[in-house]
Design an enzyme around this catalytic site. Structure first.
Site, PDB file in Angstrom:
ATOM      1  N   GLY A  84       0.830  -1.192   0.000  1.00 31.07           N
ATOM      2  CA  GLY A  84       0.000   0.000   0.000  1.00 31.07           C
ATOM      3  C   GLY A  84       0.864   1.241   0.000  1.00 31.07           C
ATOM      4  N   GLN A  98       2.613  10.142   1.625  1.00 35.42           N
ATOM      5  CA  GLN A  98       3.937   9.509   1.652  1.00 35.42           C
ATOM      6  C   GLN A  98       4.807   9.939   0.479  1.00 35.42           C
ATOM      7  OE1 GLN A  98       2.243   5.342   2.343  1.00 35.42           O
ATOM      8  NE2 GLN A  98       4.196   5.243   3.399  1.00 35.42           N
ATOM      9  N   CYS A 119       5.867  -0.139   7.137  1.00 30.44           N
ATOM     10  CA  CYS A 119       5.453   1.021   6.345  1.00 30.44           C
ATOM     11  C   CYS A 119       6.618   1.461   5.475  1.00 30.44           C
ATOM     12  CB  CYS A 119       5.053   2.152   7.298  1.00 30.44           C
ATOM     13  SG  CYS A 119       4.554   3.666   6.473  1.00 30.44           S
ATOM     14  N   LEU A 120       6.345   1.804   4.219  1.00 35.80           N
ATOM     15  CA  LEU A 120       7.430   2.219   3.323  1.00 35.80           C
ATOM     16  C   LEU A 120       8.132   3.482   3.813  1.00 35.80           C
ATOM     17  CD1 LEU A 120       5.938   1.521  -0.225  1.00 35.80           C
ATOM     18  CD2 LEU A 120       7.532   0.134   1.105  1.00 35.80           C
ATOM     19  N   HIS A 175      -4.373   1.028   7.587  1.00 32.95           N
ATOM     20  CA  HIS A 175      -3.045   1.665   7.647  1.00 32.95           C
ATOM     21  C   HIS A 175      -2.977   2.833   6.659  1.00 32.95           C
ATOM     22  CE1 HIS A 175       1.511   1.455   7.943  1.00 32.95           C
ATOM     23  NE2 HIS A 175       1.338   2.139   6.822  1.00 32.95           N
ATOM     24  N   GLU A 176      -3.448   2.596   5.415  1.00 32.63           N
ATOM     25  CA  GLU A 176      -3.400   3.664   4.399  1.00 32.63           C
ATOM     26  C   GLU A 176      -4.360   4.798   4.745  1.00 32.63           C
ATOM     27  OE1 GLU A 176      -0.905   3.568   2.598  1.00 32.63           O
ATOM     28  OE2 GLU A 176      -0.486   1.457   2.959  1.00 32.63           O
ATOM     29  N   HIS A 182      -2.841   7.146   7.150  1.00 33.83           N
ATOM     30  CA  HIS A 182      -1.914   8.095   6.518  1.00 33.83           C
ATOM     31  C   HIS A 182      -2.653   9.357   6.051  1.00 33.83           C
ATOM     32  CE1 HIS A 182       2.013   6.249   6.395  1.00 33.83           C
ATOM     33  NE2 HIS A 182       1.576   5.142   5.825  1.00 33.83           N
TER      34      HIS A 182
HETATM   35 NI    NI Z   1       2.539   3.291   5.572  1.00 35.59          NI
END
Ligand code: NI
Length: 171
Positions: A53, A58, A95-96, A137-138, A141
Site C-alpha cells: 500500500g 507519503q 510502512c514504506l 493503515h493507508e 496516513h
Molecule cells: Ni505506511
C-alpha cells in the site's frame, strides 16, 4: 528522466519524520486525467518498493488518495471511509516510510469501506485480515497518523532512535 523515475512513477517515498506524514490530507474534488496519472504513479512507486500500500502524503501530496495491492487484488482508495468493522486482529505491521521497522499493531479483523475510483464512482470493499490492516493503515496516513502512533512512548522512542541511526542522524 532517469531509469529509476520510470520504474517508480517518478515519486519519491518520504521517510519518517518528514512533516508531510503528520498532516491531514484534503478530500479530492476534481477527478481528471491528472488524478488518474497520479494513481498510476502511486501504484508504480508502491510496486518498486515491494509495498502492499501507499498513500499520497507519503509522496508529499496531501490529498485523500491511496492504493492497496494484496493477494492479487488492486484497490484505488480516493476519499475512503470506514462504514463498518468487526473483530480484532493482532499482527506485525511495517510502512514504506519506516524502512526496516516492524511493530505489533492491533486492528479490526474485518472492515467495510467506501471509496471513490479515479472517475469519482463510489465503491464498497470488504477486507479481512491483512487486507483490512492495509486499508486501515493507508487510511490512517490520510489523517496524518502513522503506525507507530499506536505504540507506547517507550517503543516509539526506541524506533525513532533506530531510524535516526539508519539515516545517519537526520531528524
Ligand atoms: Ni505506511
Amino acid at each position: 528522466m532517469s531509469e529509476n523515475e520510470i520504474i517508480d512513477g517518478g515519486l519519491e517515498v518520504l521517510r519518517y519524520p518528514n512533516p508531510a506524514l503528520k498532516k491531514k490530507s484534503e478530500p479530492v474534488e476534481v477527478f481528471d486525467d491528472g488524478l488518474a496519472k497520479f494513481v498510476e504513479n502511486l501504484f508504480a512507486a508502491m510496486r518498486a518498493h515491494d509495498g502492499v500500500g501507499l498513500a499520497a502524503p507519503q509522496v508529499g501530496v496531501l490529498k485523500k488518495v491511496a492504493v492497496v495491492e494484496y493477494d492479487g487484488k488492486s484497490y484505488v482508495l480516493i476519499n475512503p471511509k470506514v462504514i463498518d468493522q468487526k473483530g480484532i486482529q493482532e499482527g506485525e505491521e511495517g510502512c514504506l516510510s519506516f524502512p526496516g521497522i516492524y511493530a505489533h499493531v492491533t486492528r479490526p479483523q474485518w472492515v467495510k469501506i467506501e471509496a471513490q475510483d479515479v472517475t469519482g464512482a463510489a465503491h464498497t470493499y470488504e477486507g479481512e485480515g491483512y487486507t483490512a490492516r492495509a486499508f486501515l493503515h493507508e487510511m490512517d496516513h490520510l489523517n496524518g497518523k502513522v503506525f507507530i502512533d499506536y505504540l507506547s512512548n517507550l517503543k516509539r522512542t526506541a524506533i525513532k532512535k533506530k531510524l535516526a541511526k539508519n539515516t545517519g542522524g537526520h531528524f
